[in-house]
Design an enzyme around this catalytic site. Sequence first.
Site, short mmCIF file in Angstrom:
data_model
loop_
_atom_site.label_atom_id
_atom_site.label_comp_id
_atom_site.label_asym_id
_atom_site.label_seq_id
_atom_site.Cartn_x
_atom_site.Cartn_y
_atom_site.Cartn_z
N ASP A 154 4.33 14.09 13.71
CA ASP A 154 4.47 13.94 12.26
C ASP A 154 3.12 14.05 11.56
O ASP A 154 2.77 13.22 10.73
CB ASP A 154 5.15 12.61 11.93
CG ASP A 154 5.84 12.62 10.57
OD1 ASP A 154 6.11 13.73 10.05
OD2 ASP A 154 6.11 11.55 10.03
N VAL B 77 3.93 -0.88 4.17
CA VAL B 77 2.59 -1.25 4.60
C VAL B 77 1.94 -2.09 3.49
O VAL B 77 1.98 -1.72 2.32
CB VAL B 77 1.72 -0.02 4.89
CG1 VAL B 77 0.34 -0.45 5.37
CG2 VAL B 77 2.39 0.87 5.94
N LEU C 127 0.82 -1.22 0.00
CA LEU C 127 0.00 0.00 0.00
C LEU C 127 0.84 1.26 0.00
O LEU C 127 0.41 2.31 -0.46
CB LEU C 127 -0.91 0.01 1.23
CG LEU C 127 -1.93 -1.13 1.33
CD1 LEU C 127 -2.67 -1.06 2.66
CD2 LEU C 127 -2.91 -1.07 0.17
N GLY C 128 2.04 1.18 0.54
CA GLY C 128 2.88 2.38 0.60
C GLY C 128 4.11 2.14 1.44
O GLY C 128 4.31 1.07 2.02
N GLN C 129 4.94 3.19 1.50
CA GLN C 129 6.21 3.14 2.24
C GLN C 129 6.15 4.18 3.33
O GLN C 129 5.99 5.37 3.04
CB GLN C 129 7.38 3.42 1.30
CG GLN C 129 8.74 3.25 1.95
CD GLN C 129 9.15 1.79 2.07
OE1 GLN C 129 8.75 0.96 1.27
NE2 GLN C 129 9.94 1.47 3.08
N GLY C 130 6.25 3.77 4.58
CA GLY C 130 6.25 4.71 5.69
C GLY C 130 7.66 5.01 6.16
O GLY C 130 8.64 4.52 5.60
N GLY C 131 7.74 5.85 7.19
CA GLY C 131 9.05 6.22 7.70
C GLY C 131 9.78 5.07 8.36
O GLY C 131 11.00 5.10 8.48
N GLY D 125 8.95 1.55 7.68
CA GLY D 125 8.70 0.27 7.04
C GLY D 125 7.62 0.37 5.98
O GLY D 125 7.04 1.43 5.75
N LYS E 140 1.94 -3.29 8.83
CA LYS E 140 3.17 -2.52 8.73
C LYS E 140 4.34 -3.45 9.02
O LYS E 140 4.42 -4.06 10.09
CB LYS E 140 3.19 -1.34 9.69
CG LYS E 140 4.46 -0.51 9.59
CD LYS E 140 4.56 0.55 10.67
CE LYS E 140 3.67 1.72 10.39
NZ LYS E 140 3.92 2.83 11.33
#
Length: 669
Positions: free
Chosen positions: A464, A353, A345-349, A351, A367
């Site tokens: 954040d 997801v 689904l995406g890239q977080g700070g 790791g 995550k």
Amino acid sequence: MQRRRCSLAAAAALRCLLLVVVAVADDAGGATATATATPVILATVCGNTTAADQEGFDVSFVNALELIYQNVTRSGFGAAASGEGADTVYGLGQCMGYLSPTDCQLCYAQSRVKLPHCLPATGGRIYLDGCFLRFGADNFTAVATDTSDTAVCSNATVSSPAFAATSAALLRNVTAAAPGSRDYYYSASSSSSSSSALPSGAPRVYAAAQCWRSLNASTCAACVASARDRVVGRCLPRAAEGYGLNAGCVVRYSTQPFYLPANAAAAAGTSTRHIIIVVIASVFSALAVIGMALVWAKMRNRRSDHHDDMDGSSEIIRTIAASHLSFKYEELRKATDDFNQINKLGQGGYGSVYKGVLLDGREIAIKRLFFNTRQWADQFFNEVRLVSQVQHKNLVKLLGCSIEGPESLLVYEYLCNTSLDHYLFDAFKKTALDWERRFEIILGTAEGLSYLHNASEIRIIHRDIKASNILLDERFRPKIADFGLARNFMEDQSHLSTGLAGTFGYMAPEYIVHGQLTEKADIYSYGVLVLEIITGRKSHNSVASSAEGHSLLSLIWKHYNEGTLMELLDPNLREQCTDEGALKVFHVGLLCAQASPNLRPPMWKVVEMLGSRNKELPRPTQPPFINIKGSNAKSDSSGSSSLKSNSDKSPFSLNQLSVSGVQARKLKS
């Protein structure tokens, strides 16, 4: 379970030893620098004068250093000025020519974190091993030398009688060549310079000289000559390394090839043999340690689990394992089809997801955290501990986690519309965000923050808040996510002193400068987010999209003073809302984004402002912002503060990477 722990312990021992092998091999290979090494601080000089208006000076300081950052990351040099009158701050940053772009950014980041320690003084400079950063109330950018010039010598010594003469001759050559070289940078060694052949028994010497690009050739020549004479007089004949640190330049010599890449500095034959020996020895050591780890794991008594560790993570692990929050790793791996990229689904700070579907049909978001350091582990336990204690309709719900597999996983409720930034900043998708939905997102986010700050059992600062951390459900209702950077307050605490963390462009100026964290930092970030939502523009790149060279906050403030805010309303909303409703949201965003933290309203008050119809709002004061006065920029007659760049007239853009400082102070819950 015992066998699994045994395997994990063995694997951990092997990973640890492999890291040691790599480190030793790199050292044996003669590597002189790595991109992950923390730059060494050589000298810090702070001024003696204190700013009359410390708050205004701080804002100008943050703005100046932000613009310098943009230029340093592009070209290795940046000079800027921000503010007006007594609040004017000049700044200059320079990386040495031998640093790679990545090392330059790392060096500047380190200097940017350390230099604010000079505040509230009106001037300061910091020399690191590879870069320089300075600020002051007066324009110093053309100054080559001053009374704060110094020299730094290493404690290591060289006994060769020819060393001093060789080093001095080399320094004369490089300082003579630097003013006429590209970017005023020149480097050479005692075997490649135009000096006489290397004397017998003398070690090879390496030297470099560099002036800041704000100087001209003649002042550069005077600067490097002065720095050379100082380092020769103080460090030679015996010091193995020395730095001449002037206001406008740096001169350095060393017996180590500091300006060469690691592969060029590596010796060939003998070093290779040493590496082979080290690796073979390390492999045998690894096998031995793995064997000991297996025996240790087998014999270990479970009672040892009761030993408390420093951060309480063992207790957290036991609590989670015994609760409904615990998920089996294999269950989550299968739910994501072995973490297939299709389900990402995406890239977080901290790791990636992934979307997952459990055997009972429930959709979840997972995550995936890979932590190789204590800090990463702290982030994981911090998020589990905090999020599991808070429940609110505008906060993403934590369903559980997995702690027994080869990696740690967090399990959240799945929100089908992903994050706000996917819609807000996409020309086609943003049409789905009509006025009603945007207002609900603004109000819901305020309610979630108000709960975190005031209504939950523990006071939490998110740190954040930004569009990518606001998730949307099937009805586009907002939920605040990503608590990896969050910190909680004790009841009697007014602020926290933490490492710098958050996203540039959303971080409050007083937090960047002083590192003192209060809920006012979240309120500032929220204010920026509100202004993004109503304009449909990104805060971090609005300078590039503005013909006038204004940042988003600057542009909004200009139109506020001129009474033309409706010109900035997202065109998609023009026929969907009243002027009164839109202007109120603009007004609330400006109140939250004010430079002074004391003037920002608490989040419960923000919720009240948004919900009331006839209540008169206080007049906002000027937010902190950056204006670029380039050759193509129109002049700004609004009286707002400005930034002027000596190195680059072109617009810049900020990224949205979350940035964390070294390590925040641990808190008791």
